[in-house]
Scaffold this motif. Structure first.
Motif, PDB file in Angstrom:
ATOM      1  N   ASP A   7      15.345  84.723   6.174  1.00  0.00           N
ATOM      2  CA  ASP A   7      14.734  83.612   5.452  1.00  0.00           C
ATOM      3  C   ASP A   7      14.070  82.635   6.417  1.00  0.00           C
ATOM      4  O   ASP A   7      13.084  81.999   6.091  1.00  0.00           O
ATOM      5  CB  ASP A   7      15.775  82.843   4.631  1.00  0.00           C
ATOM      6  CG  ASP A   7      16.327  83.662   3.485  1.00  0.00           C
ATOM      7  OD1 ASP A   7      17.483  83.433   3.138  1.00  0.00           O
ATOM      8  OD2 ASP A   7      15.600  84.518   2.958  1.00  0.00           O
ATOM      9  N   GLU A  10      10.206  83.596  11.584  1.00  0.00           N
ATOM     10  CA  GLU A  10       8.764  83.777  11.395  1.00  0.00           C
ATOM     11  C   GLU A  10       8.404  85.232  11.686  1.00  0.00           C
ATOM     12  O   GLU A  10       8.997  85.853  12.557  1.00  0.00           O
ATOM     13  CB  GLU A  10       7.990  82.868  12.347  1.00  0.00           C
ATOM     14  CG  GLU A  10       8.106  81.397  12.020  1.00  0.00           C
ATOM     15  CD  GLU A  10       7.326  81.000  10.783  1.00  0.00           C
ATOM     16  OE1 GLU A  10       6.215  81.514  10.577  1.00  0.00           O
ATOM     17  OE2 GLU A  10       7.838  80.167  10.019  1.00  0.00           O
ATOM     18  N   HIS A  11       7.438  85.753  10.977  1.00  0.00           N
ATOM     19  CA  HIS A  11       6.966  87.124  11.182  1.00  0.00           C
ATOM     20  C   HIS A  11       5.529  87.079  11.677  1.00  0.00           C
ATOM     21  O   HIS A  11       4.771  86.202  11.288  1.00  0.00           O
ATOM     22  CB  HIS A  11       6.991  87.913   9.862  1.00  0.00           C
ATOM     23  CG  HIS A  11       8.349  88.005   9.242  1.00  0.00           C
ATOM     24  ND1 HIS A  11       8.819  87.067   8.357  1.00  0.00           N
ATOM     25  CD2 HIS A  11       9.329  88.920   9.384  1.00  0.00           C
ATOM     26  CE1 HIS A  11      10.032  87.409   7.967  1.00  0.00           C
ATOM     27  NE2 HIS A  11      10.367  88.520   8.571  1.00  0.00           N
ATOM     28  N   ASP A  13       1.659  88.849  11.785  1.00  0.00           N
ATOM     29  CA  ASP A  13       0.897  89.414  10.669  1.00  0.00           C
ATOM     30  C   ASP A  13       1.080  90.922  10.526  1.00  0.00           C
ATOM     31  O   ASP A  13       1.153  91.436   9.417  1.00  0.00           O
ATOM     32  CB  ASP A  13      -0.573  89.026  10.742  1.00  0.00           C
ATOM     33  CG  ASP A  13      -1.270  89.480  12.001  1.00  0.00           C
ATOM     34  OD1 ASP A  13      -0.590  89.784  12.995  1.00  0.00           O
ATOM     35  OD2 ASP A  13      -2.512  89.515  12.003  1.00  0.00           O
ATOM     36  N   LEU A  16       4.366  91.494   8.853  1.00  0.00           N
ATOM     37  CA  LEU A  16       4.261  91.147   7.435  1.00  0.00           C
ATOM     38  C   LEU A  16       3.559  92.242   6.644  1.00  0.00           C
ATOM     39  O   LEU A  16       3.961  92.571   5.532  1.00  0.00           O
ATOM     40  CB  LEU A  16       3.531  89.812   7.272  1.00  0.00           C
ATOM     41  CG  LEU A  16       4.345  88.583   7.662  1.00  0.00           C
ATOM     42  CD1 LEU A  16       3.450  87.366   7.777  1.00  0.00           C
ATOM     43  CD2 LEU A  16       5.459  88.343   6.666  1.00  0.00           C
ATOM     44  N   ARG A 109       7.763  85.486  -1.223  1.00  0.00           N
ATOM     45  CA  ARG A 109       7.839  84.596  -0.054  1.00  0.00           C
ATOM     46  C   ARG A 109       7.104  85.205   1.134  1.00  0.00           C
ATOM     47  O   ARG A 109       6.410  84.502   1.873  1.00  0.00           O
ATOM     48  CB  ARG A 109       9.293  84.329   0.319  1.00  0.00           C
ATOM     49  CG  ARG A 109       9.894  83.190  -0.457  1.00  0.00           C
ATOM     50  CD  ARG A 109      11.198  82.735   0.161  1.00  0.00           C
ATOM     51  NE  ARG A 109      12.203  82.857  -0.885  1.00  0.00           N
ATOM     52  CZ  ARG A 109      13.347  83.502  -0.770  1.00  0.00           C
ATOM     53  NH1 ARG A 109      13.700  84.061   0.338  1.00  0.00           N
ATOM     54  NH2 ARG A 109      14.169  83.554  -1.783  1.00  0.00           N
ATOM     55  N   LEU A 110       7.264  86.510   1.334  1.00  0.00           N
ATOM     56  CA  LEU A 110       6.551  87.179   2.426  1.00  0.00           C
ATOM     57  C   LEU A 110       5.039  87.110   2.210  1.00  0.00           C
ATOM     58  O   LEU A 110       4.278  86.940   3.165  1.00  0.00           O
ATOM     59  CB  LEU A 110       7.010  88.633   2.557  1.00  0.00           C
ATOM     60  CG  LEU A 110       8.424  88.832   3.090  1.00  0.00           C
ATOM     61  CD1 LEU A 110       8.830  90.304   2.942  1.00  0.00           C
ATOM     62  CD2 LEU A 110       8.533  88.382   4.532  1.00  0.00           C
ATOM     63  N   VAL A 112       3.392  84.731   0.679  1.00  0.00           N
ATOM     64  CA  VAL A 112       2.981  83.366   1.010  1.00  0.00           C
ATOM     65  C   VAL A 112       2.872  83.224   2.527  1.00  0.00           C
ATOM     66  O   VAL A 112       1.901  82.659   3.044  1.00  0.00           O
ATOM     67  CB  VAL A 112       3.977  82.332   0.427  1.00  0.00           C
ATOM     68  CG1 VAL A 112       3.764  80.947   1.010  1.00  0.00           C
ATOM     69  CG2 VAL A 112       3.871  82.304  -1.090  1.00  0.00           C
ATOM     70  N   GLU A 113       3.852  83.746   3.241  1.00  0.00           N
ATOM     71  CA  GLU A 113       3.827  83.672   4.702  1.00  0.00           C
ATOM     72  C   GLU A 113       2.628  84.435   5.267  1.00  0.00           C
ATOM     73  O   GLU A 113       1.952  83.975   6.185  1.00  0.00           O
ATOM     74  CB  GLU A 113       5.127  84.223   5.279  1.00  0.00           C
ATOM     75  CG  GLU A 113       5.249  84.039   6.779  1.00  0.00           C
ATOM     76  CD  GLU A 113       6.577  84.529   7.327  1.00  0.00           C
ATOM     77  OE1 GLU A 113       6.635  84.749   8.553  1.00  0.00           O
ATOM     78  OE2 GLU A 113       7.545  84.707   6.561  1.00  0.00           O
ATOM     79  N   TYR A 114       2.339  85.611   4.682  1.00  0.00           N
ATOM     80  CA  TYR A 114       1.195  86.410   5.144  1.00  0.00           C
ATOM     81  C   TYR A 114      -0.113  85.652   4.914  1.00  0.00           C
ATOM     82  O   TYR A 114      -0.969  85.602   5.788  1.00  0.00           O
ATOM     83  CB  TYR A 114       1.167  87.756   4.424  1.00  0.00           C
ATOM     84  CG  TYR A 114       0.005  88.619   4.819  1.00  0.00           C
ATOM     85  CD1 TYR A 114      -0.029  89.226   6.068  1.00  0.00           C
ATOM     86  CD2 TYR A 114      -1.061  88.820   3.955  1.00  0.00           C
ATOM     87  CE1 TYR A 114      -1.098  90.024   6.445  1.00  0.00           C
ATOM     88  CE2 TYR A 114      -2.130  89.618   4.323  1.00  0.00           C
ATOM     89  CZ  TYR A 114      -2.146  90.218   5.562  1.00  0.00           C
ATOM     90  OH  TYR A 114      -3.206  90.995   5.936  1.00  0.00           O
ATOM     91  N   ARG A 116      -0.486  82.471   4.756  1.00  0.00           N
ATOM     92  CA  ARG A 116      -0.524  81.360   5.705  1.00  0.00           C
ATOM     93  C   ARG A 116      -0.945  81.856   7.091  1.00  0.00           C
ATOM     94  O   ARG A 116      -1.748  81.214   7.754  1.00  0.00           O
ATOM     95  CB  ARG A 116       0.837  80.667   5.768  1.00  0.00           C
ATOM     96  CG  ARG A 116       0.828  79.396   6.593  1.00  0.00           C
ATOM     97  CD  ARG A 116       2.133  78.613   6.564  1.00  0.00           C
ATOM     98  NE  ARG A 116       3.294  79.435   6.814  1.00  0.00           N
ATOM     99  CZ  ARG A 116       4.276  79.661   5.924  1.00  0.00           C
ATOM    100  NH1 ARG A 116       4.225  79.111   4.737  1.00  0.00           N
ATOM    101  NH2 ARG A 116       5.296  80.422   6.234  1.00  0.00           N
ATOM    102  N   THR A 117      -0.439  83.012   7.531  1.00  0.00           N
ATOM    103  CA  THR A 117      -0.829  83.522   8.855  1.00  0.00           C
ATOM    104  C   THR A 117      -2.299  83.905   8.865  1.00  0.00           C
ATOM    105  O   THR A 117      -2.964  83.737   9.884  1.00  0.00           O
ATOM    106  CB  THR A 117       0.017  84.738   9.295  1.00  0.00           C
ATOM    107  OG1 THR A 117      -0.179  85.813   8.391  1.00  0.00           O
ATOM    108  CG2 THR A 117       1.478  84.384   9.410  1.00  0.00           C
TER     109      THR A 117
END
Length: 139
Positions: A7, A10-11, A13, A16, A109-110, A112-114, A116-117
């Protein structure tokens, strides 16, 4: 709820993409199969497909168009790039858009993170800006 390392961590790209590709493709495949079951069987011959498409009512035609889009995205995610999607983009934004609302909370959630990256990527790695969102004549 207890936060786990996955959680918080950070990953990058590529990681991800690896984490998202299968669940996104699975969701798109499920959606496509659900639509496919509601439509009359599509003939394999091109001429017959044209007649089939003309025989559909408005709602069926919309679902057939969505089915084509989902099939193209599934193919792209499986390594068979389709026209309209950058072959160098392993996870097009359109695939994430079509999967939104159909994935697990973790996958969401992943995604959203992708996104953002992708937005914060170095300019040379960012997708080219297409000009949408600009009001003509604005100063």
């Amino acid at each position: 709820m207890t936060a786990t390392m996955t959680d918080v961590r950070e990953h990058d790209d590529q990681e991800l993409v690896a984490l998202l590709r299968v669940p996104v493709r699975s969701v798109l495949t499920e959606r496509a199969e659900g639509i496919r079951r509601t439509l009359p069987p599509r003939p394999s011959d091109v001429r017959d497909q044209y007649e089939w498409l003309r025989s559909l009512d408005e709602n069926q035609a919309r679902r057939a168009a969505l089915l084509d889009r989902l099939d193209a995205l599934c193919g792209h995610l499986s390594g068979c790039p389709n026209p309209g999607y950058d072959p160098a983009d392993p996870l097009p934004a359109e695939a994430l858009e079509e999967a939104d609302g159909f994935t697990s909370e973790t996958t969401a959630r992943l995604a959203v993170e992708y996104r953002r990256t992708k937005l914060t990527a170095a300019p040379e790695r960012r997708a080219p800006w297409d000009g949408r969102g600009i009001v003509s004549g604005a100063r």
